[in-house]
Every structure is written in structure tokens, then in C-alpha cells.
Design a protein around this motif. Structure first.
Motif, PDB file in Angstrom:
ATOM      1  N   VAL A 135       0.844  -1.203   0.000  1.00  0.00           N
ATOM      2  CA  VAL A 135       0.000   0.000   0.000  1.00  0.00           C
ATOM      3  C   VAL A 135       0.878   1.251   0.000  1.00  0.00           C
ATOM      4  N   PRO A 136       0.656   2.189  -0.947  1.00  0.00           N
ATOM      5  CA  PRO A 136       1.414   3.449  -0.937  1.00  0.00           C
ATOM      6  C   PRO A 136       1.080   4.276   0.305  1.00  0.00           C
ATOM      7  N   SER A 137       2.003   5.124   0.711  1.00  0.00           N
ATOM      8  CA  SER A 137       1.818   5.939   1.927  1.00  0.00           C
ATOM      9  C   SER A 137       0.541   6.769   1.885  1.00  0.00           C
ATOM     10  N   CYS A 138       0.192   7.278   0.692  1.00  0.00           N
ATOM     11  CA  CYS A 138      -0.989   8.138   0.577  1.00  0.00           C
ATOM     12  C   CYS A 138      -2.296   7.379   0.823  1.00  0.00           C
ATOM     13  N   GLN A 139      -2.253   6.034   0.782  1.00  0.00           N
ATOM     14  CA  GLN A 139      -3.468   5.244   1.002  1.00  0.00           C
ATOM     15  C   GLN A 139      -3.512   4.591   2.379  1.00  0.00           C
ATOM     16  N   CYS A 140      -2.455   4.777   3.166  1.00  0.00           N
ATOM     17  CA  CYS A 140      -2.399   4.146   4.491  1.00  0.00           C
ATOM     18  C   CYS A 140      -3.521   4.630   5.402  1.00  0.00           C
ATOM     19  N   ILE A 141      -3.882   5.911   5.283  1.00  0.00           N
ATOM     20  CA  ILE A 141      -4.927   6.481   6.142  1.00  0.00           C
ATOM     21  C   ILE A 141      -6.240   5.724   5.971  1.00  0.00           C
ATOM     22  N   ALA A 164      -8.133 -10.335  11.068  1.00  0.00           N
ATOM     23  CA  ALA A 164      -6.809 -10.700  11.569  1.00  0.00           C
ATOM     24  C   ALA A 164      -6.084  -9.479  12.128  1.00  0.00           C
ATOM     25  N   VAL A 165      -5.148  -9.733  13.032  1.00  0.00           N
ATOM     26  CA  VAL A 165      -4.291  -8.664  13.549  1.00  0.00           C
ATOM     27  C   VAL A 165      -2.972  -8.771  12.801  1.00  0.00           C
ATOM     28  N   PRO A 166      -2.721  -7.848  11.871  1.00  0.00           N
ATOM     29  CA  PRO A 166      -1.503  -7.957  11.065  1.00  0.00           C
ATOM     30  C   PRO A 166      -0.245  -7.645  11.862  1.00  0.00           C
ATOM     31  N   LYS A 167       0.863  -8.266  11.497  1.00  0.00           N
ATOM     32  CA  LYS A 167       2.149  -7.980  12.144  1.00  0.00           C
ATOM     33  C   LYS A 167       2.583  -6.558  11.814  1.00  0.00           C
ATOM     34  N   LYS A 168       2.174  -6.088  10.641  1.00  0.00           N
ATOM     35  CA  LYS A 168       2.598  -4.774  10.168  1.00  0.00           C
ATOM     36  C   LYS A 168       1.637  -3.651  10.556  1.00  0.00           C
ATOM     37  N   LEU A 169       0.772  -3.884  11.549  1.00  0.00           N
ATOM     38  CA  LEU A 169      -0.220  -2.877  11.927  1.00  0.00           C
ATOM     39  C   LEU A 169       0.443  -1.605  12.462  1.00  0.00           C
ATOM     40  N   ALA A 170       1.423  -1.769  13.344  1.00  0.00           N
ATOM     41  CA  ALA A 170       2.108  -0.604  13.914  1.00  0.00           C
ATOM     42  C   ALA A 170       2.821   0.186  12.820  1.00  0.00           C
ATOM     43  N   GLU A 171       3.443  -0.528  11.900  1.00  0.00           N
ATOM     44  CA  GLU A 171       4.135   0.118  10.784  1.00  0.00           C
ATOM     45  C   GLU A 171       3.138   0.878   9.897  1.00  0.00           C
TER      46      GLU A 171
END
Length: 199
Positions: A135-141, A164-171
Motif C-alpha cells: 500500500v502506498p503511503s498516501c493510502q495508508c490512512i 486478523a491482527v496484522p504484524k505490520k499494523l504498527a508500521e
């Protein structure tokens, strides 16, 4: 009103939008929802579920474009949008819903590429992490917004599965916050100096 008493069921003939006289404009099963009556100044406004067609403006889709897989993904998108409409904290405007649908379409594009369902992407940690990674940064929101909505506001019985709780959620959240900060404008003059000039 949408009755969730019957469990997870997409009622295709359920009226999702009406005009000023209460006449139905769109049903849940329509691949284009007419949201004109709810838009500012009743400007013609439509919500398109054709996720693979990202062009703005007039959308022209042929019957051959709607494969069995695409139709299944659109039905999942419709159900998630029904949840968004009926379970949000406030009444959502057309622009918000259009943005939400566009970001949901990114999930669907990923699912189409992986030849799986939207449920698979949201329910399986490995797929969700793979989606987040690209996902590009502009779509993370918008991804954070959907994830928070589905995991915190919607019950498992309403959704039909557990997100699911993704491992990359904090990132993902960090990338979202960094992007928001990068978009904030800095005043060209400090407020104190600007106020002094005005005075």
C-alpha cells in the motif's frame, strides 16, 4: 433500516437510497448506487463498485468485464459498504463514502490479483500483511480507517468472521501518521509577527 438479526446476509433488493419523495433510487444489489439526493445541492453523485476501473468520470462497463470473481468481490464490497453506511458513528456524506469505496476497491484489486476473496484478505494475517506491504503511503490512512472500523465497531457475528491482527499494523499506523504530518502546512510567517503586521 438494516436488520442484522438474520446474521450475515446481503439483501440485494434492500433499498439503499431514495429521492426527496421517498422513491427508491438504488438497491443494495445495484453495482452503481445513486447517492444524488444525499449530496450537496443534490449534485448527481454515484458510488461505483467497478473496482478494477479506476478512471474518474463516466464509467462504461460491458457485461464481459463482470467475471464471476469480480461479481463475488463486488458483492463483498457491497456488504462492507452497507456496514459502513449503517454502523458509522455519524451520518456519512457522499465524498466520505466515495473515498471509503475507492479504498475498499484497493483491497478488492489485491484479492483479484491473489485469486481470493475479500474475506480471505481480511481474515488471513499473511494476506493482510502482504496487502499492507504494497500500500502506498498516501493510502495508508484509508486502510487504517477500514481496519479500525471493521475490527472495533463491527462484531464478528455482523461481519461473519474475525479480522486478523496484522504484524505490520504498527508500521501501517506510523506510515499513516507520517503522511498526515507531511501534508500539514507550515505558516510562512510566525503568527506573532503576522499579527504585529496586521496591527
Amino acid at each position: 433500516p438494516w436488520d442484522h438479526g438474520g446474521g450475515v446476509l446481503l439483501k440485494l433488493d434492500h433499498v439503499i437510497s431514495k429521492d426527496a419523495d421517498g422513491k427508491p433510487l438504488s438497491h443494495v444489489g445495484d453495482f452503481v448506487w445513486n447517492w444524488t439526493y444525499y449530496a450537496a445541492r443534490n449534485k448527481q453523485s454515484f458510488l461505483y463498485f467497478y473496482f478494477w476501473n479506476t478512471k474518474t468520470g463516466k464509467v462504461v462497463i460491458s457485461a464481459e468485464d463482470i467475471t464471476a470473481q469480480r461479481q463475488a468481490l463486488m458483492r463483498e464490497m457491497q456488504y462492507l459498504m452497507v456496514l459502513r453506511v449503517y454502523h458509522s458513528e455519524r451520518l456519512l456524506g457522499y465524498k466520505t463514502l466515495a473515498t471509503d469505496l475507492l479504498s475498499l476497491g484497493k483491497f478488492a484489486c489485491f484479492a483479484q490479483e491473489k485469486r481470493c476473496s475479500l474475506r480471505d484478505v481480511l481474515e488471513q494475517r499473511t494476506l493482510l500483511d502482504a496487502f499492507i506491504a504494497q500500500v502506498p503511503s498516501c493510502q495508508c490512512i484509508s486502510v487504517v480507517k477500514w481496519y479500525t472500523f471493521l475490527s472495533e465497531r463491527i462484531t464478528e457475528s455482523e461481519l461473519g468472521f474475525e479480522v486478523a491482527v496484522p504484524k505490520k499494523l504498527a508500521e501501517l499506523k506510523k506510515r499513516s501518521n507520517d503522511y498526515i504530518k507531511s501534508r500539514l502546512q507550515t505558516a510562512p510567517l510566525p503568527t506573532r509577527i503576522y499579527l504585529g503586521l496586521i496591527n
